[in-house]
Design an enzyme around this catalytic site. Structure first.
Site, PDB file in Angstrom:
ATOM      1  N   GLY A 248       0.820  -1.215   0.000  1.00  0.00           N
ATOM      2  CA  GLY A 248       0.000   0.000   0.000  1.00  0.00           C
ATOM      3  C   GLY A 248       0.848   1.258   0.000  1.00  0.00           C
TER       4      GLY A 248
ATOM      5  N   GLY B  17      -2.670   7.050  -5.964  1.00  0.00           N
ATOM      6  CA  GLY B  17      -3.487   8.247  -6.162  1.00  0.00           C
ATOM      7  C   GLY B  17      -2.836   9.172  -7.172  1.00  0.00           C
TER       8      GLY B  17
ATOM      9  N   HIS C 119      -5.296   8.143  -0.546  1.00  0.00           N
ATOM     10  CA  HIS C 119      -4.584   8.340  -1.814  1.00  0.00           C
ATOM     11  C   HIS C 119      -4.294   9.829  -2.001  1.00  0.00           C
ATOM     12  CE1 HIS C 119      -6.225   4.321  -3.621  1.00  0.00           C
ATOM     13  NE2 HIS C 119      -5.607   4.160  -2.470  1.00  0.00           N
TER      14      HIS C 119
ATOM     15  N   GLN D 157      -5.019  -0.168  -1.362  1.00  0.00           N
ATOM     16  CA  GLN D 157      -4.065  -1.094  -0.732  1.00  0.00           C
ATOM     17  C   GLN D 157      -3.002  -1.580  -1.732  1.00  0.00           C
ATOM     18  OE1 GLN D 157      -7.749  -1.929   0.240  1.00  0.00           O
ATOM     19  NE2 GLN D 157      -7.255  -0.213   1.537  1.00  0.00           N
TER      20      GLN D 157
ATOM     21  N   THR E  33      -5.279  -6.984   4.389  1.00  0.00           N
ATOM     22  CA  THR E  33      -6.575  -6.325   4.452  1.00  0.00           C
ATOM     23  C   THR E  33      -7.645  -7.368   4.121  1.00  0.00           C
ATOM     24  OG1 THR E  33      -7.751  -4.310   3.835  1.00  0.00           O
ATOM     25  CG2 THR E  33      -6.622  -5.469   2.055  1.00  0.00           C
TER      26      THR E  33
ATOM     27  N   VAL F 273       9.520  11.315  -9.231  1.00  0.00           N
ATOM     28  CA  VAL F 273      10.672  12.004  -8.625  1.00  0.00           C
ATOM     29  C   VAL F 273      10.228  13.085  -7.638  1.00  0.00           C
ATOM     30  CG1 VAL F 273      12.305  11.481 -10.487  1.00  0.00           C
ATOM     31  CG2 VAL F 273      10.832  13.511 -10.670  1.00  0.00           C
TER      32      VAL F 273
HETATM   33  P1  GDP Z   1      -1.418   5.640  -2.347  1.00  0.00           P
HETATM   34  O1  GDP Z   1      -2.193   5.154  -1.177  1.00  0.00           O
HETATM   35  O2  GDP Z   1      -0.818   4.520  -3.133  1.00  0.00           O
HETATM   36  O3  GDP Z   1      -2.171   6.584  -3.224  1.00  0.00           O
HETATM   37  O4  GDP Z   1      -0.176   6.438  -1.742  1.00  0.00           O
HETATM   38  P2  GDP Z   1      -0.220   7.515  -0.541  1.00  0.00           P
HETATM   39  O5  GDP Z   1      -0.784   8.773  -1.049  1.00  0.00           O
HETATM   40  O6  GDP Z   1      -0.814   6.926   0.678  1.00  0.00           O
HETATM   41  O7  GDP Z   1       1.316   7.639  -0.213  1.00  0.00           O
HETATM   42  C1  GDP Z   1       2.240   8.029  -1.192  1.00  0.00           C
HETATM   43  C2  GDP Z   1       2.975   9.274  -0.673  1.00  0.00           C
HETATM   44  O8  GDP Z   1       4.085   9.524  -1.499  1.00  0.00           O
HETATM   45  C3  GDP Z   1       2.121  10.518  -0.734  1.00  0.00           C
HETATM   46  O9  GDP Z   1       2.523  11.380   0.303  1.00  0.00           O
HETATM   47  C4  GDP Z   1       2.486  11.123  -2.091  1.00  0.00           C
HETATM   48  O10 GDP Z   1       2.290  12.527  -2.142  1.00  0.00           O
HETATM   49  C5  GDP Z   1       3.936  10.794  -2.155  1.00  0.00           C
HETATM   50  N1  GDP Z   1       4.502  10.563  -3.494  1.00  0.00           N
HETATM   51  C6  GDP Z   1       3.943   9.936  -4.555  1.00  0.00           C
HETATM   52  N2  GDP Z   1       4.852   9.809  -5.551  1.00  0.00           N
HETATM   53  C7  GDP Z   1       5.983  10.387  -5.095  1.00  0.00           C
HETATM   54  C8  GDP Z   1       7.292  10.547  -5.637  1.00  0.00           C
HETATM   55  O11 GDP Z   1       7.593  10.120  -6.741  1.00  0.00           O
HETATM   56  N3  GDP Z   1       8.218  11.165  -4.843  1.00  0.00           N
HETATM   57  C9  GDP Z   1       7.922  11.634  -3.586  1.00  0.00           C
HETATM   58  N4  GDP Z   1       8.889  12.224  -2.877  1.00  0.00           N
HETATM   59  N5  GDP Z   1       6.704  11.493  -3.046  1.00  0.00           N
HETATM   60  C10 GDP Z   1       5.764  10.860  -3.794  1.00  0.00           C
HETATM   61  P1  IMO Z   2      -3.824   2.645   0.409  1.00  0.00           P
HETATM   62  O1  IMO Z   2      -4.961   2.447  -0.563  1.00  0.00           O
HETATM   63  C1  IMO Z   2      -1.308   0.963   3.518  1.00  0.00           C
HETATM   64  C2  IMO Z   2      -3.128  -2.029   6.121  1.00  0.00           C
HETATM   65  C3  IMO Z   2      -3.304  -1.622   7.577  1.00  0.00           C
HETATM   66  C4  IMO Z   2      -3.141  -2.970   8.241  1.00  0.00           C
HETATM   67  C5  IMO Z   2      -3.828  -3.908   7.261  1.00  0.00           C
HETATM   68  C6  IMO Z   2      -5.283  -4.229   7.606  1.00  0.00           C
HETATM   69  O2  IMO Z   2      -3.712   4.024   0.901  1.00  0.00           O
HETATM   70  O3  IMO Z   2      -2.549   2.094  -0.155  1.00  0.00           O
HETATM   71  P2  IMO Z   2      -7.509  -2.793   7.438  1.00  0.00           P
HETATM   72  O4  IMO Z   2      -7.882  -1.497   8.067  1.00  0.00           O
HETATM   73  O5  IMO Z   2      -7.562  -2.804   5.961  1.00  0.00           O
HETATM   74  O6  IMO Z   2      -8.257  -3.971   8.020  1.00  0.00           O
HETATM   75  O7  IMO Z   2      -5.978  -3.029   7.894  1.00  0.00           O
HETATM   76  O8  IMO Z   2      -3.791  -3.273   6.002  1.00  0.00           O
HETATM   77  N1  IMO Z   2      -3.723  -1.091   5.142  1.00  0.00           N
HETATM   78  C7  IMO Z   2      -3.018  -0.233   4.414  1.00  0.00           C
HETATM   79  N2  IMO Z   2      -1.700   0.036   4.411  1.00  0.00           N
HETATM   80  N3  IMO Z   2      -2.118   1.571   2.650  1.00  0.00           N
HETATM   81  C8  IMO Z   2      -3.432   1.284   2.612  1.00  0.00           C
HETATM   82  O9  IMO Z   2      -4.270   1.782   1.677  1.00  0.00           O
HETATM   83  C9  IMO Z   2      -3.950   0.369   3.560  1.00  0.00           C
HETATM   84  N4  IMO Z   2      -5.169  -0.112   3.823  1.00  0.00           N
HETATM   85  C10 IMO Z   2      -5.026  -1.018   4.793  1.00  0.00           C
HETATM   86  O10 IMO Z   2      -2.316  -0.708   7.976  1.00  0.00           O
HETATM   87  O11 IMO Z   2      -1.783  -3.332   8.305  1.00  0.00           O
HETATM   88 MG    MG Z   3      -2.257   5.449   0.912  1.00  0.00          MG
END
Ligand code: GDP
Ligand code: IMO
Ligand code: MG
Length: 443
Positions: free
Chosen positions: A12, A17, A41, A223, A238, A413
């Protein structure tokens, strides 16, 4: 036009996003396939940072229809609050749609999530406590309440009355908690249903019509595949299937309608919550990754565990999901390292493993075997073309392509939507290294 799946390749938070937002520029439909408000995301634009939990990450493109698919579990008030927050920032929600088949997260689900975690004590999963696990459990046990029920008072009342007795017995007799009132829950759900009604549709019909009409359909998973309930690090997973197959199921897309499966991988590993992370770093390098990558949960704010890139896990994901291309994110986080490691196999009791053992106890014991590559030690955040990437960064990418057996077509990046570098077609694997791997004896 075949659909494109965007899925997480690790545990995850890989940057799904950001990639979905970028590809949504020319998408007609973005469908969120699985998970619930456990997801967070992030999209960063000149207009600020957006954190999506239930709303698909295509929503910043007003021309794009954004669908919350049947495979998602929705807490209605959480969705309404997210919608209100987006509206306040001027985001147009006229094209947001919600599947009438999506299951509803009810007030007792987060309560049970918390109580079950407390019961697990040292074996806690570290869930996001959003009620996702209990809501999916009810869905599979055929006792769930769906979005369609929110629009039908008689059906909702009957189902809630049927359900609440059992849930109250569990809350009071097993956990010593006060009982809930079906009437209060009903009133709250009917009010939320009324506010959501204009968005509710037969999402699978919308999606199928879009594909039949030659529209560009993206499926956004939440995830990551290592959190998959079947092929992830069970039981530290999850409760849905964040895989290509799960994406089809949750979005209402047939497997034969998929053209591309894009897996998003970080240039290293992170995980929130408990469970094996074979390449985990509990040293200064791990802290450097956490601080540079701002590795704190988007949903819960928890510090993420960090480690080097795990190509064994990545290969497992690439093969099982038919990944056609990879987006490699957060490369810039590694800009400061003299050396960068990539785990290419595991060692367990002197046996080399190139695949993931099922048992979480075994996975917790594997010792990663690393290849060490030179770092580039220059900032990449302003790089916009492949030619401008440092040579050592290109070699690192090349190495990963061969190690995981899939082409890398984009590199992140930085967090901004502009900070995505397209890579040329040459980033194909030279050979499928997974074709004849050594195997641990089955017995
Ligand atoms: P998602 O759940 O897969 O959408 O990812 P999240 O948003 O939870 O976590 C990714 C984090 O990395 C966020 O804070 C983004 O703004 C950041 N991010 C995404 N791509 C890049 C990248 O290429 N470089 C850096 N430094 N941050 C990034
Ligand atoms: P995105 O979409 C990272 C993890 C939780 C926990 C396990 C089970 O942002 O990548 P849950 O609440 O789903 O029953 O928790 O899964 N987990 C994630 N970790 N990114 C996520 O979503 C997650 N969604 C659940 O931290 O270990
Ligand atoms: Mg996330």
């Amino acid at each position: 036009m075949p659909a494109t799946i965007i899925m997480g390749g690790q545990w995850g938070d890989e940057g799904k996003g950001k990639l979905t937002d970028a590809l949504a520029t020319d998408a007609d439909v973005v469908v969120r396939a699985n998970g619930g408000s456990n997801a967070g995301h992030t999209i960063q634009t000149g207009g600020g940072v957006y954190k999506m939990h239930l709303v698909p990450s295509g929503i910043l493109n007003p021309a794009c229809t954004c669908v919350i698919g049947a495979g998602v579990v929705v807490e209605p008030n959480t969705l309404l609050a997210e919608m209100d927050g987006l509206r306040e920032r001027g985001v147009d929600l006229a094209k947001l749609r919600l599947s009438d088949r999506a299951h509803v997260v009810l007030p007792y689900h987060p309560m049970l999530d918390r109580l079950e975690e407390a019961q697990r004590a040292d074996d806690e999963i570290g869930t996001t406590l959003r009620g996702n696990g209990p809501a999916y459990a009810d869905k599979v046990a055929r006792r769930g309440i769906r979005v369609a029920d929110l629009l039908d008072g008689a059906s909702l009342r009957r189902k809630l009355d049927r359900e609440i007795g059992e849930k109250n017995r569990i809350l009071s007799r097993v956990h010593g908690q006060p009982e809930l009132s079906a009437g209060d829950i009903f009133d709250d759900l009917i009010a939320a249903g009324g506010r959501l009604a204009d968005h509710v549709v037969a999402a699978e019909v919308l999606v199928q019509d879009a594909i039949a009409g030659g529209r560009n359909v993206l499926v956004e998973c939440a995830q990551g595949a290592m959190l998959d309930v079947d092929y992830g690090t069970y039981p530290f997973v999850t409760s849905s299937s964040p895989t290509a197959a799960g994406a089809c199921q949750g979005a209402g897309v047939a497997p034969t309608q998929v053209g591309r499966v894009i897996a998003v991988f970080k240039a290293y590993s992170t995980r929130v919550g408990s469970g094996p992370l074979p390449t985990e770093l509990v040293d200064a390098a791990g802290d450097t990754i956490r601080e540079r990558g701002r590795e704190y949960g988007t949903t819960t704010g928890r510090a993420r565990r960090t480690g080097w890139f795990d190509a064994v896990a990545a290969r497992h994901v690439v093969r099982l999901n038919g990944v056609t291309e990879v987006a490699l994110t957060l490369l810039d986080v590694l800009d400061v390292f003299d050396e960068i490691k990539v785990c290419t196999s595991y060692c367990l009791d002197s046996v080399t493993l190139d695949h993931l053992p099922a048992g979480e106890e075994l996975l917790a014991q594997v010792v990663p075997v690393y290849e060490t590559l030179p770092g580039w030690r220059v900032p990449t955040t302003d790089v916009r073309t492949e030619a401008d990437l440092p040579a050592a960064a290109r070699s690192f990418i090349r190495f990963l392509v061969n190690a995981i057996g899939a082409p890398i077509t984009r590199v992140g990046v930085g967090p901004d939507r502009q900070q995505l570098v397209p890579l040329g077609a040459h980033a194909e694997p030279v050979a499928d290294q997974s074709a004849s791997p050594p195997r641990i004896p089955i017995s």
